[in-house]
Write an enzyme that holds these catalytic residues in place. Structure first.
Site, PDB file in Angstrom:
ATOM      1  N   LEU A   1     103.931  80.348   3.311  1.00  0.00           N
ATOM      2  CA  LEU A   1     102.621  79.737   3.164  1.00  0.00           C
ATOM      3  C   LEU A   1     101.796  80.386   2.051  1.00  0.00           C
ATOM      4  CD1 LEU A   1     101.640  79.466   6.936  1.00  0.00           C
ATOM      5  CD2 LEU A   1     102.401  77.585   5.453  1.00  0.00           C
ATOM      6  N   SER A   2     100.809  79.673   1.575  1.00  0.00           N
ATOM      7  CA  SER A   2      99.838  80.254   0.648  1.00  0.00           C
ATOM      8  C   SER A   2      99.153  81.429   1.333  1.00  0.00           C
ATOM      9  CB  SER A   2      98.790  79.195   0.267  1.00  0.00           C
ATOM     10  OG  SER A   2      97.809  79.738  -0.580  1.00  0.00           O
TER      11      SER A   2
ATOM     12  N   SER B   1     107.431  75.934  -1.605  1.00  0.00           N
ATOM     13  CA  SER B   1     108.637  75.124  -1.338  1.00  0.00           C
ATOM     14  C   SER B   1     108.752  74.820   0.161  1.00  0.00           C
ATOM     15  CB  SER B   1     109.892  75.818  -1.864  1.00  0.00           C
ATOM     16  OG  SER B   1     109.927  77.199  -1.559  1.00  0.00           O
TER      17      SER B   1
ATOM     18  N   SER C   1     100.648  84.227   2.089  1.00  0.00           N
ATOM     19  CA  SER C   1     101.601  85.007   2.895  1.00  0.00           C
ATOM     20  C   SER C   1     101.981  86.324   2.235  1.00  0.00           C
ATOM     21  CB  SER C   1     102.871  84.181   3.170  1.00  0.00           C
ATOM     22  OG  SER C   1     103.511  83.829   1.952  1.00  0.00           O
ATOM     23  N   GLY C   2     101.837  86.391   0.899  1.00  0.00           N
ATOM     24  CA  GLY C   2     102.171  87.618   0.178  1.00  0.00           C
ATOM     25  C   GLY C   2     103.336  87.471  -0.777  1.00  0.00           C
ATOM     26  N   LYS C   3     103.788  86.245  -1.025  1.00  0.00           N
ATOM     27  CA  LYS C   3     104.958  85.995  -1.874  1.00  0.00           C
ATOM     28  C   LYS C   3     104.809  86.605  -3.265  1.00  0.00           C
ATOM     29  CE  LYS C   3     104.661  81.529  -1.699  1.00  0.00           C
ATOM     30  NZ  LYS C   3     103.381  81.519  -0.947  1.00  0.00           N
TER      31      LYS C   3
END
Length: 200
Positions: free
Chosen positions: A34-35, A107, A37-39
């Protein structure tokens, strides 16, 4: 557009030759979640570690590609899928260049991530699910997007008005709620380092 008069050019310098020059196994490390989330934060820190260890990398990020390569695309299902397809094709070119690619994209659909797998090839693709819960992501709301989505300012926002399909069998699952970035990066590196240094 027809491709009947287009033919693949085969070059003398191969992916293997380029990979040997960098002394690494090309790989795409795909962060999904999710936006908020820390990606992107994790991807950035992991790339920093990899560079320090002598690897050659490139970082693809959702917002950055939306400002250039995919700037004319909207956020309909069709446009979001086309966005992911383009990123996968770019990542595949970077694999061919011998690089380790870090890619941070929501994604949200399994079909989109399967599309990426199909373009890159299973052995070249590592899926990392950043599983931070919605309530934590929304509390962070670093970019103010959840607030806009809740007030109707953003349509089709993942986690609020659009679905996120959790990966069924990711290579790594990480919840960033209570972990430091450093500890997360160390865990990821410990699990992928054999792939990066695989015998060419």
């Amino acid at each position: 557009m027809s491709t009947e008069n287009i033919f693949k050019q085969v070059f003398k310098v191969s992916r293997l030759t380029r990979s040997k020059k960098f002394d690494q196994q090309p790989l795409v490390i795909w962060f999904t979640g999710l936006s908020g989330s820390g990606k992107s934060t994790i991807s950035d820190a992991l790339e920093d570690m990899l560079i320090a260890k002598g690897f050659s990398t490139y970082n693809l990020d959702g917002d950055n590609t939306r400002l250039g390569l995919c700037k004319e695309l909207g956020f309909s299902l069709e446009d979001r899928t086309e966005n992911i397809r383009r990123i996968a094709e770019v990542a595949n070119l970077m694999l061919d260049a011998g690089l380790i690619v870090l890619a941070s994209f929501i994604s949200p659909l399994k079909s989109q991530r399967d599309l990426v797998r199909g373009i890159l090839g299973e052995k070249n693709f590592v899926e990392i699910y950043v599983s931070t819960p919605l309530k934590v992501c929304e509390k962070r709301d670093v970019k103010g997007l959840y607030k806009k989505a809740r007030s109707g300012g953003i349509k089709e926002f993942t986690g609020v008005s659009s679905i996120y399909e959790c990966p069924e069998n990711p290579y790594i699952t990480i919840d960033t709620t209570d972990l430091s970035v450093e500890s997360i990066v160390n865990v990821i590196y410990s699990k992928i380092k054999t792939k990066l240094n695989a015998k060419l």
